[in-house]
Design an enzyme around this catalytic site. Structure first.
Site, PDB file in Angstrom:
ATOM      1  N   GLY A   1       0.445   5.697   0.635  1.00 10.48           N
ATOM      2  CA  GLY A   1      -0.397   6.840   0.942  1.00 10.48           C
ATOM      3  C   GLY A   1       0.390   8.126   0.837  1.00 10.48           C
ATOM      4  N   ALA A   2      -0.221   9.211   1.306  1.00  5.91           N
ATOM      5  CA  ALA A   2       0.389  10.526   1.161  1.00  5.91           C
ATOM      6  C   ALA A   2       1.653  10.666   1.999  1.00  5.91           C
ATOM      7  CB  ALA A   2      -0.622  11.602   1.565  1.00  5.91           C
TER       8      ALA A   2
ATOM      9  N   GLY B   1       3.587   7.859   3.257  1.00  6.20           N
ATOM     10  CA  GLY B   1       4.502   6.740   3.315  1.00  6.20           C
ATOM     11  C   GLY B   1       4.005   5.524   2.567  1.00  6.20           C
TER      12      GLY B   1
ATOM     13  N   LYS C   1       4.863   0.465   7.997  1.00  2.79           N
ATOM     14  CA  LYS C   1       4.669   1.707   7.264  1.00  2.79           C
ATOM     15  C   LYS C   1       5.941   2.550   7.386  1.00  2.79           C
ATOM     16  CE  LYS C   1       1.701   5.781   6.992  1.00  2.79           C
ATOM     17  NZ  LYS C   1       0.507   6.450   7.543  1.00  2.79           N
TER      18      LYS C   1
ATOM     19  N   GLY D   1       0.823  -1.197   0.000  1.00  4.00           N
ATOM     20  CA  GLY D   1       0.000   0.000   0.000  1.00  4.00           C
ATOM     21  C   GLY D   1       0.862   1.253   0.000  1.00  4.00           C
TER      22      GLY D   1
ATOM     23  N   ASP E   1      -9.311  11.758   8.285  1.00  4.36           N
ATOM     24  CA  ASP E   1      -9.265  11.181   6.930  1.00  4.36           C
ATOM     25  C   ASP E   1     -10.054   9.877   6.866  1.00  4.36           C
ATOM     26  OD1 ASP E   1      -8.630  11.138   4.268  1.00  4.36           O
ATOM     27  OD2 ASP E   1      -6.647  10.260   4.538  1.00  4.36           O
TER      28      ASP E   1
END
Length: 784
Positions: free
Chosen positions: A494-495, A497, A516, A492, A611
């Site tokens: 994201g913004a 990491g 992460k 995965g 979020d």
């Protein structure tokens, strides 16, 4: 073991091997484990007969038409199992017995009045009828750990827990319908004042009260005249054709369960007597106490004690030291291990003395050769011998537990010699103090202060401050490189990491984790790192993803999470070919609502997630939804209710106050939840281009359908009760109101979803959704 039992039950309880569903069982009828036969109720709901247990078979009643085959009644539960050649017989003399080939015949019923027939009723009650067709014996009069709808627990009757899910012998806990009208839970070995850990608080009612469960899942108490005294739970919102049972479980908690024909999963807990699994007194054995870890009870030994059996920690602890008996000629100076805010069964004390201070209590116990432990509280000192029983954490007790452990052994005259030695040592220490001071000063002046050492010192200090915030495991970067095979398997991004799959070693073996790695600049990465550490490290809830550890190594910032192999809710809703059924989607919405309610109202430090979206909801092995990714979380102090901050989150889910630069509160999460609720209900994105124009913006379309009384259009080709669908839609519309003050709290949202409160029709939607800002429209459409 539980899965093995279910397998055996599913094999042996094959309906193809069952006898006729005739509701009347005539004299001369018999059952045998070897024939895999049992007597069914007319609808096939319940079965009576032999079921596999231990190394043999027991006689009981179970739910036959659900996969779990849950046992609700057992004959002589504490007797050894029957062998496979035993016979269950309703004799021609009207006696219901079990006849083993060897050993004594076991009489179930039929001594005083001969039975003319028997029947397994659809209520779950096995009955014997007399010659006048009246019931002369019924299983409902002899409950074990469960009651069913229509089965009252009458005065002076009780339910006793099983030892475990697979061991149906009598366990540690009981719930009793007392003759004063109070329904009370106790440990089996101690009944009376001071040992109850839950009650219905109806001791004012008097004789004749009973506990009842109705067919709609309402658990209530009734007095002798048939008047309802109190309800233990709210009326259950029906989900298909539901069945119910109320059971005192092996962990000592009394729970109401439901099972719906619309769900293929296990039993669902509708109500429980306690949410804290350490509440049952006596859950842990002698010399041990219970504390909660991630909502699960853990039995812990005090210092200088070890488990009796490491594999079965609930059996208790034993001391791993010995005390030499004191006599008139031998004296022993004792040390004490101290525990604060723990309660024990203090009625086991053999002597109570007055003690002004804790030290006075220590002295009293030291002088008493029989004293092995003392409980000090409010100038009272209770002296006990081991073992200590019924230990549990009790922050309201203010009890100090003093455990006597070994010290020095001495004889007469030793104390004076010891005193002279102490004086000599003190004099030498004073004489050397100046020299020691000079040496330390010289070392301080000559200490090497290189740039690398200074950096390491600062880094260590920062790391220690982080570790003070949350008790998590610290990993080195090399350890996490090994765990991820040098960060090769990305799962995965994201913004802030990238997430990698990894495997770490624990005491119990290897564990799959998600790691992460934050990839922003140091300052921003450190801020987000600290934010996420604090936000997740202090939270413990079944609907939040658990943070296991962290790495703070130079400029590298990494977080180690539990691994959720089923991926995100977005994958289930928008990518999977298999559509989640309605009941499953309702359950997911409730999971998320409860998790957010915990963050907003139950955490010591209030947390705004900032979020909420399907990509940040992960699914565990059991299909439960868990809120993840607190990297954008905004922490508020306990006395703080709102904050000003820059725009965060994902366009399309952000509340109007973000765009209008207004103060941000927890109601921002409520708005995001409302948008996501519509996506869950309709199994589609909030914005889609390849649909009719009036359906492209999901929230607008939902509102239009609601206003036109056509909510069924939202779930085409699904059989969903319109009233249930309207409830969900109304909750969502309340959540996405423009004004933050108009939105309900997540606590109120949860109550609405559970059907505990009425939901008024929401007001008109105004500017933000009906006329979105053109500058934001592109972001709304393109954001995933």
């Amino acid at each position: 073991m539980a899965f093995l039992l279910l397998f055996l039950l599913s094999f042996v309880f094959n309906p193809a091997n069952a006898q006729s569903r005739s509701s009347i069982i005539e004299p001369g009828s018999s059952l045998s484990p070897n024939n895999n036969s049992y007597w069914l109720s007319e609808s096939g709901q319940f079965a009576f007969g032999f079921y596999p247990y231990g190394n043999g078979y027991s006689v009981g009643i179970w739910f036959e038409n659900i996969p779990q085959k849950t046992v609700v009644w057992t004959l002589n539960r504490d007797d050894p199992p029957f062998t496979g050649d035993a016979t269950l017989l309703l004799s021609t003399q009207g006696r219901l017995t079990v006849r083993p080939t060897q050993g004594r015949e076991v009489l179930i019923a039929g001594v005083a009045n001969a039975a003319s027939s028997a029947s397994m009723l659809d209520s779950g009650n096995f009955v014997l009828f007399g010659s006048s067709s009246g019931i002369i014996w019924q299983s409902f009069d002899f409950p074990t750990d469960t009651i069913l709808p229509g089965q009252p627990l009458v005065v002076n009757s009780k339910l006793v827990s099983d030892v475990s899910e697979t061991n149906h012998t009598s366990g540690k806990f009981q719930i009793i319908m007392q003759d004063d009208g109070n329904l009370v839970q106790y440990p089996v070995e101690a009944v009376g004042v001071g040992f109850s850990y839950w009650s219905s608080e109806t001791n004012h009612v008097g004789y004749g009260a009973s506990l009842n469960l109705d067919s709609e899942g309402l658990l209530y108490l009734q007095n002798a005249t048939g008047f309802n005294i109190t309800s233990l739970n709210n009326k259950v919102a029906a989900t298909g054709k539901s069945i119910y049972r109320a059971t005192i479980d092996a962990d000592g908690i009394f729970r109401l369960y439901s099972h719906s024909s619309n769900r293929l999963d296990n039993w669902f807990i509708e109500w429980s007597s306690s949410d804290n699994k350490c509440d049952p007194i006596g859950l842990c054995g002698e010399n041990s106490y219970c504390f909660s870890m991630e909502g699960e009870p853990v039995c812990q030994c005090p210092p200088r004690f070890v488990y009796i059996d490491e594999e079965h920690k609930d059996l208790g602890c034993r001391k791993n030291y010995s005390l030499v008996a004191c006599t008139e000629r031998n004296y022993q100076t004792f040390n004490f291990s101290k525990l604060v805010d723990f309660s024990w069964k203090d009625s086991d004390s053999y002597l109570n003395v007055s003690a002004r201070t804790e030290n006075d209590c220590r002295s009293e116990c030291s002088r008493d050769c029989n004293c092995e432990a003392a409980l000090y509280n409010n100038q009272s000192c209770k002296m006990l011998k081991l073992p200590l029983r019924f230990g549990r954490r009790d922050t309201s007790s203010q009890i100090i537990t003093l455990l006597k452990i070994a010290g020095e052994l001495a004889g007469p005259g030793t104390r004076k010699r010891k005193l002279r030695i102490d004086i000599l040592i003190t004099s030498l220490a004073l004489a050397c103090s100046t020299l020691v001071f000079l040496v330390v000063a010289a070392i301080g002046v000559l200490k090497y202060r290189s740039r690398v050492q200074e950096y390491n010192r600062i880094l260590c200090s920062v790391n220690n401050r982080v570790a003070e915030d949350v008790a998590l495991k610290s990993f080195t970067l090399e350890e996490l490189k090994d765990a991820t095979n040098n960060f090769v398997e990305e799962i995965g991004k994201g913004a802030y990491g990238t997430v990698f799959r990894g495997v770490i070693s624990e005491a119990a073996g290897e564990r799959m984790v998600a790691i992460k790695r934050l990839e922003k600049v140091v300052a921003e990465g450190e801020r987000e790192f600290r934010n996420e550490m604090k936000a997740i490290g202090i939270t413990h809830h079944k609907n939040l993803v658990r943070l296991l550890g962290y790495c703070y190594d130079g400029t590298d910032r990494l977080l180690v999470y539990e691994y959720m192999k089923n991926g995100s809710l977005a994958d289930f809703l928008f990518k999977s070919k298999l559509k989640i059924n309605w009941e499953g989607r309702v359950e997911i919405v409730l999971n998320i609502a409860r998790g957010l309610c915990y963050l907003h109202e139950e955490c010591e430090t209030q947390i705004i997630h900032c979020d909420i979206k399907p990509e940040n909801i992960l699914m565990d092995d059991n299909g439960y939804a868990k809120i993840a990714d607190f990297g954008l979380a905004k922490l508020l102090m306990p006395n703080q209710s709102k904050t000003y901050t820059g725009l965060r989150g994902t366009m399309g889910y952000v509340a109007p106050e973000w765009v209008w630069n207004l103060p941000i509160t927890v109601k921002a999460d409520v708005y995001s939840f409302g948008i996501m609720l519509f996506e869950i209900v309709c199994c589609r994105r909030r914005v889609e281009a390849d649909v009719p124009e009036n359906e492209q913006f999901l929230a607008d379309w939902v509102y239009d359908c609601f206003k036109a009384n056509e909510v069924e259009m939202l779930v085409r080709n699904e059989e969903v009760t319109k009233s249930k669908l309207e409830r969900m839609v109304k909750v969502g519309l309340w959540c996405i109101q423009d004004e933050a003050l108009s939105r309900p709290s997540m606590k109120e949202v949860t109550l609405m979803l559970e059907g505990r409160v009425n939901i008024p029709d929401p007001p008109l939607l105004r500017s933000f959704l009906r006329s979105p800002d053109p500058l934001l429209l592109g972001s709304f459409v393109s954001s995933p």
